[in-house]
Design an enzyme around this catalytic site. Sequence first.
Site: not given
Ligand code: DGY
Length: 332
Positions: A241, A270, A288
């Site tokens: 993240r 984002e 992402h």
């Molecule tokens: C998640 O699953 O947390 C990813 O960042 C998106 O698929």
Amino acid sequence: MAEPRPRVWLARPLFEDITARLDGHFDVVRTPVEDRYPPAAVAGHLREIDGALVTLSEKIGAEEIAGAARLRAIANVAVGYDNLDLPALTAAGVLVTNTPDVLTETTADFGFALLMATARRITEAERWLREGRWDRWSFDRLLGADLHGSTLGILGMGRIGQGIARRAGGFDMRVLYHNRSRLPAETESACKARYVGFAELLAQADHLMLVLPYTAQTHHVIDAAALAKMKPTATLVNIARGGIVDEPALIDALAHGRLAAAGLDVYEGEPAVRPELLALRNVVLTPHIASASPATRRAMVALAVDNLIAALGCGPDAGRPSAPVNAGKMKR
Ligand code: DGY
């Protein structure tokens, strides 16, 4: 008279053939188009429903559930759930589920792809070629960092971190990791990974991969001080993240040669990406997409659908969703 069926909100149009299963149990409020919801719109959607199937774009906390007296379950179509204010939802008695496991290998594949693109300057080289700048072959042009024989540091050694470590074995990399808790010896030896302290991980890694959950404790864990401990020749890859990295500090390190390169799939604000990042030569930027393969995205939606059905007390696993996040912590 028959009991009214629970009502659920499907926040995105997601694989209609899979989400159609919800209709067998619930009255489904569908969203026909991809949208970005301001908090008030989310609150409006949650008001008269019993459950919701949402993605990481839907931010849900105390404000959004203030008028959602019926809400009992939220199925997040992601393994990360930092879009959801867990303490607020738990206090309100809302069961939250996520989608672990089904995306592990696809995400680890992508992490490795981003690492290779970053270390070997693949997107930079392609841009350069497309700009028509290739006039002759040159011995020392666009030299990158080797993966083989190098040290890979993994911060966060959950399922995806372990998947990355397994892949690193195929490249003859030495794998070090740091995690909230040390893994059992058999898992360490299966991943051929050695546990080290955070400072040692930063100092030793030729390539550092971030795969940890985003929480108040991990906010900006890669800040200016952490970056200063890394080798100036190192690469940093973030598939976790955006908020884990202090972006201005990273930009400064990349711009002034204190870090060789970064590969980023996630960003603090984002979908907005800082213009300073866009302007840097030595970063690889992707939107992402680490879990974005058709099979994996379908599996994520299928698991979220199963979770929601079970969380609302229906289907064969009624009351026992397979991926609860806050079960047992509920305050009501
Ligand atoms: C998640 O699953 O947390 C990813 O960042 C998106 O698929």
